[in-house]
Design an enzyme around this catalytic site. Structure first.
Site, PDB file in Angstrom:
ATOM      1  N   LYS A 242       6.891   9.573  -7.464  1.00  0.00           N
ATOM      2  CA  LYS A 242       7.685   9.896  -6.175  1.00  0.00           C
ATOM      3  C   LYS A 242       9.121  10.415  -6.377  1.00  0.00           C
ATOM      4  CE  LYS A 242       7.642   5.434  -5.711  1.00  0.00           C
ATOM      5  NZ  LYS A 242       7.111   4.875  -6.827  1.00  0.00           N
TER       6      LYS A 242
ATOM      7  N   ARG B  98      20.133   2.403 -14.503  1.00  0.00           N
ATOM      8  CA  ARG B  98      19.717   3.023 -15.483  1.00  0.00           C
ATOM      9  C   ARG B  98      20.768   3.784 -16.127  1.00  0.00           C
ATOM     10  NH1 ARG B  98      14.158   4.401 -12.655  1.00  0.00           N
ATOM     11  NH2 ARG B  98      13.266   2.392 -12.952  1.00  0.00           N
TER      12      ARG B  98
ATOM     13  N   ARG C   3       8.735   7.881 -19.718  1.00  0.00           N
ATOM     14  CA  ARG C   3       9.940   7.549 -19.022  1.00  0.00           C
ATOM     15  C   ARG C   3      11.064   6.916 -19.937  1.00  0.00           C
ATOM     16  NH1 ARG C   3      10.347   5.823 -12.750  1.00  0.00           N
ATOM     17  NH2 ARG C   3      10.518   3.606 -13.745  1.00  0.00           N
TER      18      ARG C   3
ATOM     19  N   ARG D  20       5.123  -3.788 -13.947  1.00  0.00           N
ATOM     20  CA  ARG D  20       5.067  -3.090 -13.004  1.00  0.00           C
ATOM     21  C   ARG D  20       3.735  -2.439 -13.040  1.00  0.00           C
ATOM     22  NH1 ARG D  20      10.267   0.680 -11.873  1.00  0.00           N
ATOM     23  NH2 ARG D  20      11.765  -0.963 -11.959  1.00  0.00           N
TER      24      ARG D  20
HETATM   25  N1  LIG Z   1       2.796  14.894 -12.210  1.00  0.00           N
HETATM   26  C1  LIG Z   1       3.174  14.650 -13.257  1.00  0.00           C
HETATM   27  N2  LIG Z   1       2.633  15.051 -14.386  1.00  0.00           N
HETATM   28  C2  LIG Z   1       3.304  14.197 -15.685  1.00  0.00           C
HETATM   29  N3  LIG Z   1       4.313  13.750 -15.623  1.00  0.00           N
HETATM   30  C3  LIG Z   1       4.763  13.350 -14.282  1.00  0.00           C
HETATM   31  C4  LIG Z   1       4.309  13.780 -13.124  1.00  0.00           C
HETATM   32  N4  LIG Z   1       5.066  13.468 -12.090  1.00  0.00           N
HETATM   33  C5  LIG Z   1       6.022  12.783 -12.593  1.00  0.00           C
HETATM   34  N5  LIG Z   1       5.940  12.774 -14.035  1.00  0.00           N
HETATM   35  C6  LIG Z   1       6.895  11.951 -14.917  1.00  0.00           C
HETATM   36  O1  LIG Z   1       6.434  10.689 -14.743  1.00  0.00           O
HETATM   37  C7  LIG Z   1       7.683   9.858 -14.913  1.00  0.00           C
HETATM   38  C8  LIG Z   1       7.695   9.066 -13.513  1.00  0.00           C
HETATM   39  O2  LIG Z   1       8.142   9.657 -12.493  1.00  0.00           O
HETATM   40  P1  LIG Z   1       9.205   8.910 -11.517  1.00  0.00           P
HETATM   41  O3  LIG Z   1      10.221   8.520 -12.112  1.00  0.00           O
HETATM   42  O4  LIG Z   1       9.280  10.350 -10.559  1.00  0.00           O
HETATM   43  O5  LIG Z   1       8.185   8.081 -10.864  1.00  0.00           O
HETATM   44  P2  LIG Z   1       8.593   6.789  -9.408  1.00  0.00           P
HETATM   45  O6  LIG Z   1       7.208   7.183  -8.699  1.00  0.00           O
HETATM   46  O7  LIG Z   1       9.774   7.448  -8.663  1.00  0.00           O
HETATM   47  O8  LIG Z   1       8.992   5.695 -10.087  1.00  0.00           O
HETATM   48  P3  LIG Z   1       9.652   4.304  -9.561  1.00  0.00           P
HETATM   49  O9  LIG Z   1       8.901   3.838  -8.490  1.00  0.00           O
HETATM   50  O10 LIG Z   1       9.767   3.440 -10.676  1.00  0.00           O
HETATM   51  O11 LIG Z   1      11.069   4.900  -9.455  1.00  0.00           O
HETATM   52  C9  LIG Z   1       8.976  10.791 -15.081  1.00  0.00           C
HETATM   53  O12 LIG Z   1       9.211  10.833 -16.548  1.00  0.00           O
HETATM   54  C10 LIG Z   1       8.475  12.250 -14.475  1.00  0.00           C
HETATM   55  O13 LIG Z   1       8.998  13.074 -15.265  1.00  0.00           O
HETATM   56  N1  LIG Z   2      11.047  -1.898  -0.227  1.00  0.00           N
HETATM   57  C1  LIG Z   2      11.749  -1.167  -0.838  1.00  0.00           C
HETATM   58  N2  LIG Z   2      11.562  -0.586  -2.342  1.00  0.00           N
HETATM   59  C2  LIG Z   2      12.211   0.380  -2.630  1.00  0.00           C
HETATM   60  C3  LIG Z   2      13.635   0.800  -2.052  1.00  0.00           C
HETATM   61  N3  LIG Z   2      14.168   1.510  -3.150  1.00  0.00           N
HETATM   62  C4  LIG Z   2      13.366   1.777  -3.897  1.00  0.00           C
HETATM   63  N4  LIG Z   2      12.260   1.136  -3.573  1.00  0.00           N
HETATM   64  C5  LIG Z   2      11.054   0.803  -4.696  1.00  0.00           C
HETATM   65  O1  LIG Z   2      11.111   0.033  -5.802  1.00  0.00           O
HETATM   66  C6  LIG Z   2      10.193   0.705  -6.825  1.00  0.00           C
HETATM   67  C7  LIG Z   2      10.905   0.460  -8.262  1.00  0.00           C
HETATM   68  O2  LIG Z   2      12.132   1.456  -8.070  1.00  0.00           O
HETATM   69  P1  LIG Z   2      12.757   1.683  -9.339  1.00  0.00           P
HETATM   70  O3  LIG Z   2      13.913   2.843  -8.934  1.00  0.00           O
HETATM   71  O4  LIG Z   2      13.465   0.559  -9.782  1.00  0.00           O
HETATM   72  O5  LIG Z   2      11.974   2.531 -10.604  1.00  0.00           O
HETATM   73  C8  LIG Z   2       9.718   1.791  -6.473  1.00  0.00           C
HETATM   74  O6  LIG Z   2       8.463   1.636  -5.930  1.00  0.00           O
HETATM   75  C9  LIG Z   2      10.324   2.243  -5.121  1.00  0.00           C
HETATM   76  O7  LIG Z   2       9.863   2.858  -4.247  1.00  0.00           O
HETATM   77  C10 LIG Z   2      13.909   0.171  -0.938  1.00  0.00           C
HETATM   78  O8  LIG Z   2      15.153   0.363  -0.282  1.00  0.00           O
HETATM   79  N5  LIG Z   2      13.132  -0.634  -0.376  1.00  0.00           N
END
Ligand SMILES: Nc1ncnc2c1ncn2[C@@H]1O[C@H](COP(=O)(O)OP(=O)(O)OP(=O)(O)O)[C@@H](O)[C@H]1O
Ligand SMILES: Nc1nc2c(ncn2[C@@H]2O[C@H](COP(=O)(O)O)[C@@H](O)[C@H]2O)c(=O)[nH]1
Length: 387
Positions: free
Chosen positions: A142, A169, A262, A273
């Site tokens: 995301k 982080r 990651r 998770r």
């Molecule tokens: N399509 C993809 N193919 C391979 N690697 C990917 C892809 N999309 C994202 N990544 C990698 O996967 C890891 C997780 O991505 P990201 O941090 O954007 O996930 P997230 O859904 O935001 O996680 P969180 O909810 O924990 O914040 C990162 O290292 C990113 O570079």
């Molecule tokens: N309900 C909410 N969920 C949130 C918010 N901000 C982030 N998130 C979700 O938490 C997890 C973990 O995030 P991480 O940064 O610790 O990896 C991820 O699914 C986010 O979408 C919020 O404001 N409200």
């Protein structure tokens, strides 16, 4: 608390006249809108007269208030909203406002605060695009997709910076990635009604403050929220109209691989998770919760599909309309020329037409749409040729 109405103001006041003060009646209440007593600030002040018991109330005013509030015109749109046109001193982009007096957003906030509430929303040209909620299991990508969207169109999208009690982080910046908060402070602010939604996620508290969404929408940008499924459910139940997108992994094995690669979580946190991911994938199928699903297998393909749902460049425009093209910093003085059905014609001063800095404008109130209540409202506005 209300107070007895002074005799001299409890009378019919010109309802739609241009002045430093207007009074607009909605049901048994009259909304008195005036320039604040503190003239150096030129802000708006609101008082409400309840005609049934002749008491005045100063409401809690939400939303970002109009600036450069000088002369204005107030026109009732419907029983929920008053259109306020700031007719002197404001740049065009800051001249059209809505005072929400009875919308579901206002009713909801009134319940939370236990006070009479009104909210300002800025009128923006076009559809007043809905915020976008992006959910999906941790590690699905995301944040990566959102970062691409923001990089490609920083003037169009703004990220809603959440609060969290989790530790930062290594490369995370307070106020940019999250507002890193003490649990007690965050819980206090939640109890004060400052949050749109909050949830316990992977052992920490996360939440979206109303201010975080306002900060984006008040800049006229489309707000992007990265929140978990519980948060998405809360937003769905709130008065904020949004587009809900769920991002799925191509497989569970790939999700686990990404989370490990990651390198931001301990093994124990990764396991937690992954357990929660199964639950989130299951919950995402709740009928009516998500509008669209994307599979993030190949990143570029997924990003292309995201851009189809959330275009970078439609500008909120409704095809076939012509929009005012004047200098956005010009400060034309508009007066209301006419109101016919749902169309309002605004007339600039002749001098401004002659100088080419203003045109006659037509506001289509029937087009009032979406946006973020208490933040922005979309509206069709057309330039009108005089001949
Ligand atoms: N399509 C993809 N193919 C391979 N690697 C990917 C892809 N999309 C994202 N990544 C990698 O996967 C890891 C997780 O991505 P990201 O941090 O954007 O996930 P997230 O859904 O935001 O996680 P969180 O909810 O924990 O914040 C990162 O290292 C990113 O570079
Ligand atoms: N309900 C909410 N969920 C949130 C918010 N901000 C982030 N998130 C979700 O938490 C997890 C973990 O995030 P991480 O940064 O610790 O990896 C991820 O699914 C986010 O979408 C919020 O404001 N409200």
């Amino acid at each position: 608390m209300g107070e007895e109405a002074p005799e001299f103001v409890n009378r019919e006041i010109n309802l739609e006249g241009e002045d430093f003060r207007t009074a607009t009646t909605v049901g048994h209440k009259t909304y008195l809108i005036s320039r604040s007593d503190d003239e150096s600030k030129s802000t708006a002040s609101i008082r409400i007269l309840d005609k049934s018991n002749k008491t005045w109330t100063v409401p809690t005013v939400l939303g970002t208030q109009p600036i450069h509030f000088e002369a204005h015109t107030a026109i009732l749109v419907n029983e929920n909203i008053i259109l306020v046109i700031v007719s002197k001193g404001a740049p065009f982009v800051d001249s059209i406002w809505f005072l929400e007096v009875n919308t579901s957003f206002v009713k909801q906030q009134s319940k939370i605060t236990g006070t009479e509430v009104v909210a300002w929303s800025k009128g923006v040209v076009g559809k007043g695009q809905k915020p976008v909620v992006i959910s999906g299991p941790s590690g699905v990508g995301k944040g990566t997709l959102i970062a691409k969207l923001m990089k490609d169109s920083p003037s169009r999208f703004g990220f809603s910076v959440s609060h969290t009690t989790r530790a930062p982080r290594e490369k995370e910046i307070d106020g940019t990635h999250y507002h890193f908060a003490e649990r007690s402070n965050m819980e206090k602010e939640i109890s004060e009604g400052k949050f749109l939604e909050f949830a316990h996620v992977h052992g920490n508290l996360y939440g979206t403050s109303i201010e975080a969404v306002e900060a984006v929408t008040d800049e006229g940008k489309r707000c992007i929220l990265d929140i978990d499924v519980q948060g998405a459910r809360s937003v769905r139940a709130s008065s904020l109209e949004a587009l809900f997108i769920f991002v799925c992994p191509p497989s569970f094995e790939e999700l686990e691989k990404r989370l490990r690669a990651r390198g931001t979580e301990t093994e124990e946190q990764i396991q937690k998770r992954l357990r929660n991911a199964r639950e989130e994938l299951d919950q995402s199928n709740t009928p009516g919760l998500f509008d669209n699903f994307l599979v993030n297998g190949d990143l570029e393909t997924c990003y292309e599909n995201l851009k189809r749902l959330v275009p970078l460049d439609d500008g909120g425009a409704v095809s076939g309309d012509s929009y005012p093209t004047m200098d956005s910093k010009a400060t034309p003085s508009y007066t209301v020329l006419s109101k016919q059905d749902s169309e309002i014609l605004l007339q600039p001063e002749i001098r401004e037409v002659e100088k080419g800095i203003a045109n006659m404008l037509a506001l289509d109130l029937s087009s009032l749409s979406g946006g973020a209540p208490g933040h922005t409202r979309g509206l069709k506005i057309k330039s009108v040729n005089k001949d």
